[in-house]
Design a protein around this motif. Structure first.
Motif, PDB file in Angstrom:
ATOM      1  N   THR A 172       7.191   0.357   2.152  1.00 48.18           N
ATOM      2  CA  THR A 172       6.077  -0.130   1.365  1.00 48.18           C
ATOM      3  C   THR A 172       5.250  -1.076   2.227  1.00 48.18           C
ATOM      4  O   THR A 172       5.795  -1.907   2.940  1.00 48.18           O
ATOM      5  N   SER A 173       3.924  -0.944   2.157  1.00 46.43           N
ATOM      6  CA  SER A 173       3.045  -1.787   2.963  1.00 46.43           C
ATOM      7  C   SER A 173       1.839  -2.209   2.144  1.00 46.43           C
ATOM      8  O   SER A 173       1.055  -1.372   1.702  1.00 46.43           O
ATOM      9  N   PHE A 174       1.685  -3.511   1.949  1.00 46.97           N
ATOM     10  CA  PHE A 174       0.519  -4.024   1.243  1.00 46.97           C
ATOM     11  C   PHE A 174      -0.752  -3.737   2.030  1.00 46.97           C
ATOM     12  O   PHE A 174      -1.774  -3.327   1.477  1.00 46.97           O
ATOM     13  N   ARG A 175      -0.699  -3.948   3.350  1.00 47.22           N
ATOM     14  CA  ARG A 175      -1.880  -3.734   4.192  1.00 47.22           C
ATOM     15  C   ARG A 175      -2.316  -2.272   4.167  1.00 47.22           C
ATOM     16  O   ARG A 175      -3.505  -1.967   3.979  1.00 47.22           O
ATOM     17  N   ARG A 176      -1.379  -1.364   4.347  1.00 45.83           N
ATOM     18  CA  ARG A 176      -1.721   0.061   4.325  1.00 45.83           C
ATOM     19  C   ARG A 176      -2.246   0.470   2.958  1.00 45.83           C
ATOM     20  O   ARG A 176      -3.229   1.225   2.840  1.00 45.83           O
ATOM     21  N   ILE A 180     -10.522   3.172   0.420  1.00 50.91           N
ATOM     22  CA  ILE A 180     -11.084   4.509   0.597  1.00 50.91           C
ATOM     23  C   ILE A 180     -11.110   5.269  -0.726  1.00 50.91           C
ATOM     24  O   ILE A 180     -12.081   5.945  -1.064  1.00 50.91           O
ATOM     25  N   ASP A 181     -10.030   5.133  -1.492  1.00 51.40           N
ATOM     26  CA  ASP A 181      -9.885   5.840  -2.760  1.00 51.40           C
ATOM     27  C   ASP A 181      -9.425   4.852  -3.832  1.00 51.40           C
ATOM     28  O   ASP A 181      -8.241   4.546  -3.922  1.00 51.40           O
ATOM     29  N   PRO A 182     -10.354   4.345  -4.659  1.00 55.50           N
ATOM     30  CA  PRO A 182     -10.003   3.342  -5.680  1.00 55.50           C
ATOM     31  C   PRO A 182      -8.963   3.825  -6.688  1.00 55.50           C
ATOM     32  O   PRO A 182      -8.354   3.001  -7.384  1.00 55.50           O
ATOM     33  N   THR A 183      -8.742   5.136  -6.772  1.00 52.13           N
ATOM     34  CA  THR A 183      -7.740   5.653  -7.709  1.00 52.13           C
ATOM     35  C   THR A 183      -6.342   5.666  -7.109  1.00 52.13           C
ATOM     36  O   THR A 183      -5.376   5.986  -7.797  1.00 52.13           O
ATOM     37  N   HIS A 184      -6.230   5.315  -5.830  1.00 54.41           N
ATOM     38  CA  HIS A 184      -4.915   5.312  -5.181  1.00 54.41           C
ATOM     39  C   HIS A 184      -4.018   4.273  -5.842  1.00 54.41           C
ATOM     40  O   HIS A 184      -4.439   3.144  -6.108  1.00 54.41           O
ATOM     41  N   GLN A 185      -2.777   4.627  -6.131  1.00 53.41           N
ATOM     42  CA  GLN A 185      -1.852   3.759  -6.845  1.00 53.41           C
ATOM     43  C   GLN A 185      -1.541   2.492  -6.045  1.00 53.41           C
ATOM     44  O   GLN A 185      -1.312   2.542  -4.845  1.00 53.41           O
ATOM     45  N   GLY A 186      -1.525   1.351  -6.730  1.00 53.41           N
ATOM     46  CA  GLY A 186      -1.140   0.096  -6.095  1.00 53.41           C
ATOM     47  C   GLY A 186       0.364   0.017  -5.905  1.00 53.41           C
ATOM     48  O   GLY A 186       1.108   0.927  -6.294  1.00 53.41           O
TER      49      GLY A 186
END
Length: 235
Positions: free
Chosen positions: A203-207, A214-220
């Motif tokens: 898991t990477s917060f930065r990545r 780039i994609d606001p729908t990408h899961q946090g």
């Protein structure tokens, strides 16, 4: 299989491990998760003595215990997890050290606590997976702050332009604080590939932030940070 420390693996009666995306808490520690102290990590330097399972530690980023059967675990997603064990396996500790905790002295605070009742020369430290100098680009102002506040070589602090080497900084500090030996487990949380599915191992917060830009729908990643843990099995 989760990452593990060669140093700590040789100490009988102690379990430890560093999590990843496949097992946020290493599989062999999951049965003990209910004993983990409650806490809120705040990138600070407060160290708490843990004396009972499930203890409410409040805001804290460092934990130490000599009580068997309590899992000390810290959540990370690019920050440094560092776990500690006395050579005889009778006392353990764990810290969460982002750049703030590292520059503000959480390692020094842990060493102070250990030296209150013992000696860091009797302890091992293991540094877990975190953002590596290959990927951890920061502002020049932050690099300059590290250079001004820490008495360490600039090539160690920032081996590449505007990149920090958190693990190298931590190791140099731990050596100066007198720990018997230090090792590293795991690699860069930002770029290390998983062995199976073509994704990433950690898991990477930065990545994740870059992907969401780039994609606001990408899961946090809220609630999905990996854990690094250590516990004494029995008296």
């Amino acid at each position: 299989m989760s990452d593990s420390s060669v140093l700590l693996s040789n100490i009988p009666g102690v379990l430890h491990g560093f999590g990843d995306k496949e097992n946020l808490l290493p599989a062999h520690l999951q049965a003990y998760e209910a004993t983990r102290p409650e806490k809120k990590q705040v990138h600070g330097t407060r160290i708490v003595d843990v004396v009972q399972p499930g203890q409410d530690c409040g805001e804290a980023d460092g934990f130490i215990t000599s009580t068997p059967g309590i899992l000390l675990a810290v959540f990370t997603a690019d920050c440094l997890p560092v776990i500690f064990c006395r050579k005889d396996g009778k006392e353990i500790a764990a810290i969460h050290a982002g750049w703030r905790g590292l520059i503000d002295g959480i390692l020094e605070k842990m060493a102070e606590r250990i030296n209150e009742s013992g000696d860091t020369a009797d302890w091992f430290a293991a540094i877990g997976p975190a953002a590596g100098s290959c990927c951890y680009e920061v502002s020049q102002e932050l690099v300059d702050d590290f250079l001004q506040r820490l008495d360490l070589p600039s090539s160690l602090i920032s081996p590449h332009h505007r990149h920090l080497d958190l693990a190298a900084i931590a190791e140099a500090k731990l050596q100066a604080l007198g720990f018997a030996d230090i090792d590293h487990s795991g690699r860069c949380t930002i770029c290390t590939a998983a062995e199976s599915d073509g994704g990433y191992k950690y898991t990477s917060f930065r990545r994740n932030s870059h992907q969401r830009a780039i994609d606001p729908t990408h899961q946090g990643i809220s609630g999905r940070n990996q854990q690094s843990g250590i516990m004494i099995l029995c008296p």
